[in-house]
Design a protein around this motif. Structure first.
Motif, PDB file in Angstrom:
ATOM      1  N   LYS A 294       0.837  -1.197   0.000  1.00  0.00           N
ATOM      2  CA  LYS A 294       0.000   0.000   0.000  1.00  0.00           C
ATOM      3  C   LYS A 294       0.874   1.251   0.000  1.00  0.00           C
ATOM      4  N   ASN A 295       0.658   2.100  -0.995  1.00  0.00           N
ATOM      5  CA  ASN A 295       1.265   3.432  -1.039  1.00  0.00           C
ATOM      6  C   ASN A 295       2.752   3.402  -0.704  1.00  0.00           C
ATOM      7  N   SER A 296       3.516   2.654  -1.479  1.00  0.00           N
ATOM      8  CA  SER A 296       4.949   2.533  -1.205  1.00  0.00           C
ATOM      9  C   SER A 296       5.772   2.713  -2.472  1.00  0.00           C
ATOM     10  N   PHE A 297       7.018   3.073  -2.286  1.00  0.00           N
ATOM     11  CA  PHE A 297       7.987   3.310  -3.354  1.00  0.00           C
ATOM     12  C   PHE A 297       8.984   2.167  -3.292  1.00  0.00           C
ATOM     13  N   ILE A 298       8.913   1.223  -4.244  1.00  0.00           N
ATOM     14  CA  ILE A 298       9.736   0.012  -4.171  1.00  0.00           C
ATOM     15  C   ILE A 298      10.641  -0.071  -5.403  1.00  0.00           C
ATOM     16  N   ALA A 299      11.950  -0.155  -5.183  1.00  0.00           N
ATOM     17  CA  ALA A 299      12.915  -0.182  -6.273  1.00  0.00           C
ATOM     18  C   ALA A 299      13.064  -1.591  -6.833  1.00  0.00           C
ATOM     19  N   ASP A 300      13.761  -1.676  -7.970  1.00  0.00           N
ATOM     20  CA  ASP A 300      13.955  -2.961  -8.644  1.00  0.00           C
ATOM     21  C   ASP A 300      14.854  -3.872  -7.812  1.00  0.00           C
ATOM     22  N   GLY A 301      14.759  -5.170  -8.094  1.00  0.00           N
ATOM     23  CA  GLY A 301      15.576  -6.157  -7.414  1.00  0.00           C
ATOM     24  C   GLY A 301      15.038  -6.617  -6.079  1.00  0.00           C
ATOM     25  N   CYS A 302      13.885  -6.095  -5.640  1.00  0.00           N
ATOM     26  CA  CYS A 302      13.316  -6.478  -4.351  1.00  0.00           C
ATOM     27  C   CYS A 302      12.457  -7.736  -4.462  1.00  0.00           C
ATOM     28  N   ILE A 303      12.339  -8.436  -3.341  1.00  0.00           N
ATOM     29  CA  ILE A 303      11.432  -9.577  -3.240  1.00  0.00           C
ATOM     30  C   ILE A 303      10.511  -9.301  -2.053  1.00  0.00           C
ATOM     31  N   ILE A 304       9.220  -9.183  -2.329  1.00  0.00           N
ATOM     32  CA  ILE A 304       8.255  -8.814  -1.289  1.00  0.00           C
ATOM     33  C   ILE A 304       7.237  -9.940  -1.112  1.00  0.00           C
ATOM     34  N   ASP A 305       7.257 -10.549   0.080  1.00  0.00           N
ATOM     35  CA  ASP A 305       6.284 -11.588   0.413  1.00  0.00           C
ATOM     36  C   ASP A 305       5.379 -11.167   1.580  1.00  0.00           C
ATOM     37  N   GLY A 306       5.726 -10.051   2.232  1.00  0.00           N
ATOM     38  CA  GLY A 306       4.971  -9.611   3.400  1.00  0.00           C
ATOM     39  C   GLY A 306       4.181  -8.344   3.142  1.00  0.00           C
ATOM     40  N   HIS A 307       3.942  -7.583   4.212  1.00  0.00           N
ATOM     41  CA  HIS A 307       3.126  -6.374   4.149  1.00  0.00           C
ATOM     42  C   HIS A 307       4.034  -5.138   4.148  1.00  0.00           C
TER      43      HIS A 307
END
Length: 375
Positions: A294-307
């Protein structure tokens, strides 16, 4: 449009505000402090220069500048790798007469050769503390038309006491001529404050530096701006766009969080004046089946499994399943393991948050976790 290629040069100070965010500059210069998921603070003044066709850029360093040199390299990412002009690193002790400096006038002594060896008539000076997309063309054009000895860029806004005490307050007459300067005053209210961007004619600046050093004067703000504002014609140019001047960890946190506002992103990352940075070939972000963003700035190369909510996540970070990150800044290669909860936290590079940890703070005093730390 005014073209400044080979008519205006720029000198950028990498270390001038290190003490204001000492936690982040313990092992790096202010110029190389990470910002906004994929940028460094140096990217803003460098990009402002190349967008204004300023291709003679001197970068004055002082200490802890290894990561800065790795980031800027030969300047190719900013089109500053050139046979004529381009990016020049000006380190301490590069000239036998000048070592570790105490202020800008003293630092400019080491840049006298840089100023002398290029054909540019005008010199722009800038620090690295501003998050802003500034049209340097407009400032140089106004300086040329005014006939001023120097031009200073300023912003008008309300300053809290702690901000004012780290600012240079400027007062102008009806013709925009500087008439009074207050350095780091213990006040609060709406003021004109310097953005530490100046325009000089090259020969005038060289004479000023040589004379000041001969008198043991080293501060541009105190020994020129304040003490000689009546002697010289110093004009002000007001900046009305978005700008965030980083003078504390609180300001740094706020500046990153403001990127979550679409209007700020639109103005800061202007398509006609891009903000350039070092390119890294990372894979796109990978979102797991249980990812909740929600409403976040996420750069490349990340792995997101949570909140992840209301946060800025740098390249290569991992937020594992059942982990929660809110109102936080995670720098490069941070890992938040299963079951951990972060709120109002700033992690430096390569931090690991172990399983089932809870770290909570406030926006006024976000918790900072140093580089290579395991919690």
């Amino acid at each position: 449009m005014l073209t400044n290629e080979r008519t205006a040069a720029a000198i950028i100070f990498a270390n001038m505000h290190d003490s204001s965010i000492a936690s982040l500059t313990k092992l790096r210069t202010f110029a190389s402090v990470p910002f906004g998921g994929r940028y460094r603070m140096i990217d803003f003044p460098l990009s402002n220069c190349v967008n204004a066709k300023i291709v003679d850029v001197g970068l004055i360093t002082k200490a802890n500048y290894q990561s800065l040199m790795e980031h800027v390299g030969n300047g190719a990412e900013w089109d500053l790798s050139r046979k004529m002009g381009g990016l020049k690193i000006i380190p301490p002790y590069g000239n036998k007469n000048f070592g570790i400096y105490h202020g800008k006038l003293e630092a400019l002594g080491a840049a006298l050769d840089f100023m002398s060896k290029n054909p540019c008539k005008y010199i722009l000076l800038s620090d690295c503390q501003l998050v802003a997309n500034i049209d340097y063309n407009a400032i140089i054009s106004k300086h040329k038309k005014s006939g001023a000895d120097a031009t200073v860029l300023y912003k008008t806004s309300f300053l809290e006491n702690d901000q004012a005490k780290k600012s240079i307050i400027l007062n102008f007459d009806e013709n925009d001529r500087l008439k009074e300067v207050m350095l780091n005053p213990d006040i609060s209210g709406e003021f004109n404050y310097s953005l530490n961007v100046f325009i000089f004619e090259r020969d005038f600046l060289k004479e000023l530096v040589i004379e000041s050093i001969s008198k043991g004067e080293y501060s541009l703000d105190k020994n020129f701006l304040q003490s000689k504002c009546k002697e010289y014609n110093i004009k002000g140019v007001k900046y009305n766009g978005y700008v965030k001047s980083i003078c504390s960890m609180k300001n740094y946190y706020e500046a990153n969080m403001e990127l979550l506002d679409p209007s700020v992103r639109e103005e800061l990352f202007n398509k006609n004046r891009p903000i350039y940075t070092k390119v890294r070939d990372e894979a796109p972000v990978k979102y797991g089946l249980h990812a909740d963003i929600k409403n976040s700035f996420i750069a490349d190369g990340c792995i997101i499994d949570g909140h992840v909510e209301n946060s800025v996540i740098f390249r290569g970070c991992r937020v594992l399943e059942n982990a929660s990150v809110k109102n936080s800044i995670l720098m490069q290669r941070t890992t938040v393991k299963n079951g951990s909860n972060l709120q109002y936290v700033i992690t430096d590079k390569m931090v690991e948050i172990s399983k089932n940890k809870t770290l909570t703070s406030t926006s006024s005093y976000p918790t900072y976790i140093a580089k290579n730390t395991t919690v």
